[in-house]
Scaffold this motif. Structure first.
Motif, PDB file in Angstrom:
ATOM      1  N   GLN A 449       0.821  -1.213   0.000  1.00  0.00           N
ATOM      2  CA  GLN A 449       0.000   0.000   0.000  1.00  0.00           C
ATOM      3  C   GLN A 449       0.858   1.267   0.000  1.00  0.00           C
ATOM      4  O   GLN A 449       0.494   2.277  -0.581  1.00  0.00           O
ATOM      5  CB  GLN A 449      -0.878  -0.044   1.251  1.00  0.00           C
ATOM      6  CG  GLN A 449      -2.158   0.733   1.217  1.00  0.00           C
ATOM      7  CD  GLN A 449      -3.019   0.373   2.427  1.00  0.00           C
ATOM      8  OE1 GLN A 449      -3.539  -0.725   2.519  1.00  0.00           O
ATOM      9  NE2 GLN A 449      -3.146   1.296   3.356  1.00  0.00           N
ATOM     10  N   CYS A 450       2.009   1.193   0.662  1.00  0.00           N
ATOM     11  CA  CYS A 450       2.882   2.364   0.795  1.00  0.00           C
ATOM     12  C   CYS A 450       3.856   2.500  -0.380  1.00  0.00           C
ATOM     13  O   CYS A 450       4.240   3.614  -0.739  1.00  0.00           O
ATOM     14  CB  CYS A 450       3.677   2.295   2.095  1.00  0.00           C
ATOM     15  SG  CYS A 450       2.667   2.469   3.582  1.00  0.00           S
ATOM     16  N   GLY A 451       4.284   1.375  -0.957  1.00  0.00           N
ATOM     17  CA  GLY A 451       5.203   1.428  -2.084  1.00  0.00           C
ATOM     18  C   GLY A 451       6.643   1.658  -1.658  1.00  0.00           C
ATOM     19  O   GLY A 451       7.026   1.485  -0.498  1.00  0.00           O
ATOM     20  N   GLY A 452       7.471   2.042  -2.645  1.00  0.00           N
ATOM     21  CA  GLY A 452       8.891   2.269  -2.387  1.00  0.00           C
ATOM     22  C   GLY A 452       9.134   3.478  -1.497  1.00  0.00           C
ATOM     23  O   GLY A 452       8.229   4.245  -1.188  1.00  0.00           O
ATOM     24  N   TRP A 453      10.400   3.630  -1.092  1.00  0.00           N
ATOM     25  CA  TRP A 453      10.781   4.728  -0.197  1.00  0.00           C
ATOM     26  C   TRP A 453       9.933   4.711   1.077  1.00  0.00           C
ATOM     27  O   TRP A 453       9.475   5.755   1.550  1.00  0.00           O
ATOM     28  CB  TRP A 453      10.663   6.083  -0.891  1.00  0.00           C
ATOM     29  CG  TRP A 453      11.654   6.288  -1.994  1.00  0.00           C
ATOM     30  CD1 TRP A 453      11.390   6.290  -3.331  1.00  0.00           C
ATOM     31  CD2 TRP A 453      13.069   6.523  -1.871  1.00  0.00           C
ATOM     32  NE1 TRP A 453      12.547   6.507  -4.048  1.00  0.00           N
ATOM     33  CE2 TRP A 453      13.595   6.658  -3.185  1.00  0.00           C
ATOM     34  CE3 TRP A 453      13.938   6.630  -0.779  1.00  0.00           C
ATOM     35  CZ2 TRP A 453      14.943   6.890  -3.424  1.00  0.00           C
ATOM     36  CZ3 TRP A 453      15.290   6.857  -1.023  1.00  0.00           C
ATOM     37  CH2 TRP A 453      15.774   6.989  -2.335  1.00  0.00           C
ATOM     38  N   THR A 454       9.724   3.522   1.624  1.00  0.00           N
ATOM     39  CA  THR A 454       8.992   3.415   2.888  1.00  0.00           C
ATOM     40  C   THR A 454       9.749   2.462   3.799  1.00  0.00           C
ATOM     41  O   THR A 454       9.822   1.260   3.528  1.00  0.00           O
ATOM     42  CB  THR A 454       7.558   2.906   2.668  1.00  0.00           C
ATOM     43  OG1 THR A 454       6.936   3.647   1.621  1.00  0.00           O
ATOM     44  CG2 THR A 454       6.748   3.077   3.946  1.00  0.00           C
ATOM     45  N   ILE A 455      10.323   2.987   4.846  1.00  0.00           N
ATOM     46  CA  ILE A 455      11.183   2.290   5.800  1.00  0.00           C
ATOM     47  C   ILE A 455      12.487   1.854   5.135  1.00  0.00           C
ATOM     48  O   ILE A 455      13.575   2.119   5.644  1.00  0.00           O
ATOM     49  CB  ILE A 455      10.464   1.091   6.449  1.00  0.00           C
ATOM     50  CG1 ILE A 455       9.170   1.556   7.147  1.00  0.00           C
ATOM     51  CG2 ILE A 455      11.391   0.409   7.454  1.00  0.00           C
ATOM     52  CD1 ILE A 455       9.371   2.579   8.241  1.00  0.00           C
ATOM     53  N   SER A 456      12.400   1.187   3.985  1.00  0.00           N
ATOM     54  CA  SER A 456      13.602   0.858   3.225  1.00  0.00           C
ATOM     55  C   SER A 456      13.516   1.500   1.846  1.00  0.00           C
ATOM     56  O   SER A 456      12.459   1.973   1.420  1.00  0.00           O
ATOM     57  CB  SER A 456      13.773  -0.659   3.109  1.00  0.00           C
ATOM     58  OG  SER A 456      12.680  -1.225   2.408  1.00  0.00           O
TER      59      SER A 456
END
Length: 625
Positions: A449-456
């Protein structure tokens, strides 16, 4: 005595003078004009300290000795600091880490603070528990510059709460081809839409009153961060959508399509600009003096600093790529002021020193770079507020920011189909239905749901942070007597259940970032089309697509499905989707990009001839039309 020796001698003399008497330090006085402070501090710096200020290093190699003794100018963490304990660290842990770096910098001879910078490209996405807003492509669908500004304000608060001073956002690329792996980082294929969404700069940096004493549109203090317009310039227009590829165009088209959003960022006082990995007509931007200096700095009068992308110097190819020292020379002489090294900073500084000593890089270029870096630090109030304001920690992931993200999700949803018969709309759904099937691997996956650039950097699947999945939101929305059946891949027995009122099928892309997202086929992964087809044969179905761009929608599937919603990459607040599909709010989103029929049409943009899309730029249905 050469210039370096003279400067070193003058520096030692200055140190002796400061020991003998209490000297008035202009740069320490916040009531002095910014330019006076810059000039005063620059006059006191040794060459080694100047070169240190031009160097940005990764937190994994940043130790107190390097920061203090080399006068390192900036620290960052790359791609969410993949694969280590910081992926689950609290906001307070981040603040502790960054304050430790800052205290080392404050112990340096002149006490010049570092700026810590992050890629908070859709909220403070490095930090577990922070609010994750929809990615830029979704915000472009809202056509709401004030919403984007408010997201900038909220992001700045959460970022600043952890001690961070700078944000590598917004990306103001104009994406002309969805095959590009960074498509979702672009607000739109349309330059004018992107220009309006640059309001994020004001949100991040603040909007001071008219008559600001130094004429710099930035509110210095504890609640703002400096922004970064990226990636200069033309990265959204590369041939066949290749990341780090080549944009082939006339200067007129480069200016008309890709450069204009930077004018809006500059008018809002954006403090930094990041050079693009890509090339323009075969010349790489990281060493493009005409664009970086003649256009950006001289013609457009940009007074902040230009920074490389991650290991940008290392990416330079022929004629510089075989020699790291030559790459440094080409980059700095082209107009780059700060270099995101990020690891081999000792080698970088050694080469840079030799290049200055040999005259290959003139001192005037070094002084210009350091002036720009110091100017941003003074304007941003880093000298006065170097450490974290712990009172802001409660803003990270707070209810107010999550409600803002939920609003953004609602406004970004684009309704592409509603009913097989225009006179009989399928949506909104009945929240009091007897039994609902929820299918698809994306229905209960916060990471997707969040995609890339999220936590990693690349993002990942699963409960990677705190948030509400679409399944969570459905369960929290339906009536108490409604049964929700969740099967990612429903069995034949489930599909044959005559008690099912309807199905909600959530399909889409796995997370990706940059070149990992380059995709020439753009099919719905995980057999998403086949899953939708198998369910629509038995049950009335709403399909929700989670993606960073348009994907191939097979005519047969689109004909069979009862309703279809493009939800983009909505972030942590899945309730924004159920708010709309169950009818509490109407759809507002409009396509920020052209939805192609087949990949053979690509690139296809509004204004092209012929223009025969599946759905045109600006398409979006409503309940009340």
């Amino acid at each position: 005595m050469n210039a370096i020796d003279r400067e070193s001698t003058m520096s030692r003399a200055g140190e002796a003078k400061e020991e003998e008497e209490e000297e008035y330090l202009v740069y320490r006085n916040p009531s002095e004009p910014v330019e006076a402070r810059v000039s005063d501090l620059l006059s006191r710096m040794s060459l080694r300290e100047k070169l240190g200020q031009m160097t940005q290093i990764d937190r994994s190699v940043a130790d107190s000795a390097a920061i203090r003794d080399l006068c390192i100018g900036s620290v960052l963490n790359g791609g969410g600091s993949d694969g280590d304990a910081m992926n689950r660290a609290s906001a307070a842990d981040w603040a502790d880490m960054i304050d430790a770096f800052q205290n080392s910098a404050l112990q340096s001879r002149l006490g010049i603070p570092i700026v810590y910078a992050v890629d908070a490209v859709h909220g403070h996405s490095n930090v577990y528990g922070a609010t994750i807003f929809p990615h830029h492509v979704a915000l472009g669908a809202t056509r709401d510059p004030d919403l984007v500004r408010r997201i900038g304000v909220a992001t700045a608060l959460e970022v600043r709460a952890t001690g961070v001073h700078g944000n590598f956002a917004p990306c103001v690329a104009v994406c002309r081809d969805p095959r590009w792996g960074r498509s979702y980082e672009s607000f739109s294929e349309d330059t004018e839409i992107v220009r309006k969404m640059t309001s994020m700069v004001t949100g991040l940096q603040g909007s001071p009153p008219i008559g600001h004493p130094d004429g710099y549109p930035f509110v210095a203090g504890r609640k703002n961060v400096f922004g970064c317009a990226k990636h200069f310039v033309g990265d959204g227009g590369t041939h066949e959508g290749k990341n780090e590829g080549n944009t082939i165009s006339s200067y007129h088209d480069l200016e008309r399509i890709h450069l204009l959003p930077y004018l809006d960022c500059l008018s809002q006082g954006v403090c930094t600009v990041m050079a693009s990995y890509s090339s323009w007509n075969g010349s790489q931007l990281h060493s493009h003096k005409i664009l970086l200096t003649d256009v950006l700095k001289d013609k457009l009068n940009f007074k902040g600093f230009v920074i490389t992308d991650w290991e940008g110097i290392d990416r330079l190819s022929h004629p510089h790529g075989s020699n790291y020292r030559d790459c440094i020379s080409a980059t700095i002489n082209a107009g780059v002021d700060m270099v995101m090294v990020p690891f081999r900073y000792k080698q970088f500084l050694e080469h840079l020193m030799h290049l200055v000593e040999s005259g290959e890089i003139p001192m005037s270029r070094i002084n210009d770079a350091v002036e720009r870096i110091l100017r941003v630090k003074f304007i941003a109030g880093v000298f006065e507020h170097p450490l974290t304001d712990r009172s802001l920690l409660d803003t990270v992931g707070c209810k107010m920011h999550r409600e803002l993200a939920r609003e953004a999700v609602r406004k970004s949803l684009v309704l592409l189909k509603n009913g097989k018969d225009p006179k009989k709309p399928f949506l909104p759904l009945d929240r009091n239905a007897r039994k609902i099937l929820v299918a698809g691997g994306h229905a209960d996956d916060l990471g997707y749901q969040c995609g890339g650039w999220t936590i990693s950097w690349q993002g990942s699947s699963g409960r990677i942070t705190i948030g509400t999945t679409i399944l969570d939101a459905i369960k929290g929305t339906v009536g108490g007597k409604t049964q929700v059946v969740h099967e990612p891949s429903p069995s034949p027995a489930t599909l044959a259940d005559e008690d099912l009122s309807f199905a909600i099928v959530v399909v889409g892309e796995a997370p990706y970032a940059e070149s990992h997202g380059d995709n020439a086929e753009l099919k719905i992964p995980f057999n998403g089309t086949e899953l939708i087809n198998s369910i629509t044969e038995r049950i009335p179905t709403l399909a929700i697509l989670i993606s960073g761009r348009p994907l191939v929608l097979e005519p047969e599937m689109l004909e069979k499905v009862d309703a279809f919603v493009a939800a983009w990459l909505p972030g942590t607040e899945g309730k924004g989707i159920t708010d709309v599909v169950f009818g509490d709010y109407d759809f507002e989103g409009l396509l920020p990009v052209t939805w192609f029929k087949t990949v053979d049409q690509l690139p296809i943009n509004a204004g092209h001839e012929p223009y025969d899309p599946l759905f045109p730029l600006g398409f979006g249905l409503r309940y009340n039309m």
